[in-house]
Design a protein around this motif. Structure first.
Motif, mmCIF file in Angstrom:
data_model
loop_
_atom_site.group_PDB
_atom_site.id
_atom_site.type_symbol
_atom_site.label_atom_id
_atom_site.label_comp_id
_atom_site.label_asym_id
_atom_site.label_seq_id
_atom_site.Cartn_x
_atom_site.Cartn_y
_atom_site.Cartn_z
ATOM 1 N N SER A 1 -3.923 -12.813 -2.011
ATOM 2 C CA SER A 1 -3.784 -11.517 -2.681
ATOM 3 C C SER A 1 -3.637 -10.410 -1.644
ATOM 4 N N VAL A 2 -2.943 -9.364 -2.044
ATOM 5 C CA VAL A 2 -2.794 -8.209 -1.167
ATOM 6 C C VAL A 2 -4.160 -7.597 -0.878
ATOM 7 N N ASP A 3 -5.071 -7.654 -1.857
ATOM 8 C CA ASP A 3 -6.429 -7.126 -1.649
ATOM 9 C C ASP A 3 -7.130 -7.865 -0.511
ATOM 10 N N ALA B 1 -5.587 -6.949 2.803
ATOM 11 C CA ALA B 1 -5.992 -5.600 3.199
ATOM 12 C C ALA B 1 -7.408 -5.614 3.770
ATOM 13 N N GLU B 2 -8.302 -6.363 3.128
ATOM 14 C CA GLU B 2 -9.681 -6.445 3.621
ATOM 15 C C GLU B 2 -9.727 -7.104 4.998
ATOM 16 N N SER C 1 -6.175 -0.165 3.759
ATOM 17 C CA SER C 1 -6.161 -0.050 2.305
ATOM 18 C C SER C 1 -5.005 -0.855 1.727
ATOM 19 N N LYS C 2 -5.130 -1.205 0.468
ATOM 20 C CA LYS C 2 -4.064 -1.923 -0.223
ATOM 21 C C LYS C 2 -2.790 -1.098 -0.241
ATOM 22 N N GLN C 3 -2.932 0.200 -0.428
ATOM 23 C CA GLN C 3 -1.760 1.080 -0.467
ATOM 24 C C GLN C 3 -1.031 1.090 0.876
ATOM 25 N N ILE D 1 -0.615 -1.405 2.861
ATOM 26 C CA ILE D 1 0.244 -2.588 2.899
ATOM 27 C C ILE D 1 1.503 -2.355 2.079
ATOM 28 N N TYR D 2 1.337 -1.758 0.903
ATOM 29 C CA TYR D 2 2.515 -1.466 0.077
ATOM 30 C C TYR D 2 3.429 -0.461 0.768
ATOM 31 N N LYS E 1 3.834 -8.429 -1.782
ATOM 32 C CA LYS E 1 3.424 -9.689 -1.148
ATOM 33 C C LYS E 1 4.622 -10.500 -0.655
#
Length: 252
Positions: free
Chosen positions: A49-51, A54-55, A60-62, A64-65, A71
């Motif tokens: 997962s992107v989450d 990111a962790e 932050s998840k944003q 990565i986006y 993904k």
């Protein structure tokens, strides 16, 4: 007013954001790619997962986006980054290895990545050109196997093969094959050996692709697709056989 443009609080004079130099952005992108490889290898493409990425990356998840869009593009970028890492490692043999036995080190006739003098005469006055070319090709083969059968590179290769069938959008990860720098180094080696009259290779680039394919496929088979280490003796024998095959095929 003077007409001079007034920059906003988040804008630099070149249109960039204040406090976000290119070096920091590149470092953050690299951290994301490294985290992505770790998570994809641990969880697989579907469960990753992107989450979680990111962790792992500490962003932050944003973020990565913002860098990759999602993904799928992150996975493709991670594969390309890994390909570049392998290419860099191929070009930089470990400094701890001895000069004669170092993976990828060519004997006095030249090195895989640079020019070198022609082979030295034997005690009887004749050059042992086939033996020199054979040794050079075998050394090149050992370096190819060392970088392409590395545990992380092998695991990512298996993941790509497993997921590309279920996710056609990931097939571009398979399109480019092995890093071009490996083929280029092999082509340069074969071209030099042709120029010195040791071999007669009409298409060095094509022959180098064949050599890399032979080495990789035999290496993958012998190591069960990188799931078990390839013994040094087995790798050496494999490379010696491939070198002998090419010397016989292209003997001048």
């Amino acid at each position: 007013m003077s007409g001079q443009r007034v920059h906003g609080p988040r804008e630099g004079r070149r249109g960039g954001a204040v406090g976000r130099p290119a070096g920091r952005l590149a470092a953050k992108r690299e951290a994301i790619l490294q985290a992505a490889v770790a998570i994809f290898l641990r969880e697989g493409y579907d469960r990753a997962s992107v989450d979680a990425i990111a962790e792992e990356a500490g962003v932050s998840k944003q973020t990565i986006y913002n860098h990759f869009g999602g993904k799928e593009r992150l996975f493709l970028a991670a594969v390309e980054g890994e390909r570049n890492r392998v290419a860099t490692r191929f070009a930089s043999p470990p400094p701890t290895a001895s000069a004669g036995a170092r993976a990828g080190a060519e004997p006095p006739g030249g090195s895989p990545g640079g020019e070198g003098p022609p082979p030295a005469p034997t005690p009887g006055g004749a050059r042992s050109a086939p033996e020199d070319a054979r040794a050079a090709l075998a050394a090149y083969g050992r370096q190819v196997l060392a970088v392409l059968l590395e545990e992380r590179a092998s695991a990512l290769r298996r993941l790509i093969i497993a997921e590309a069938g279920r996710y056609p959008s990931l097939r571009p990860a398979c399109a480019h094959g092995e890093p071009q720098s490996l083929v280029t180094a092999g082509a340069d080696l074969l071209r030099r050996r042709t120029e010195t009259g040791e071999l007669a290779v009409p298409d060095p680039a094509g022959a180098a692709r064949q050599l890399v394919a032979l080495l990789v496929q035999r290496g993958l088979h012998a190591s069960t697709y990188g799931t078990q280490p390839l013994a040094e003796e087995e790798a050496a024998a494999l490379c010696d056989e491939a070198a002998e095959l090419f010397v016989r095929a292209y003997r001048a």
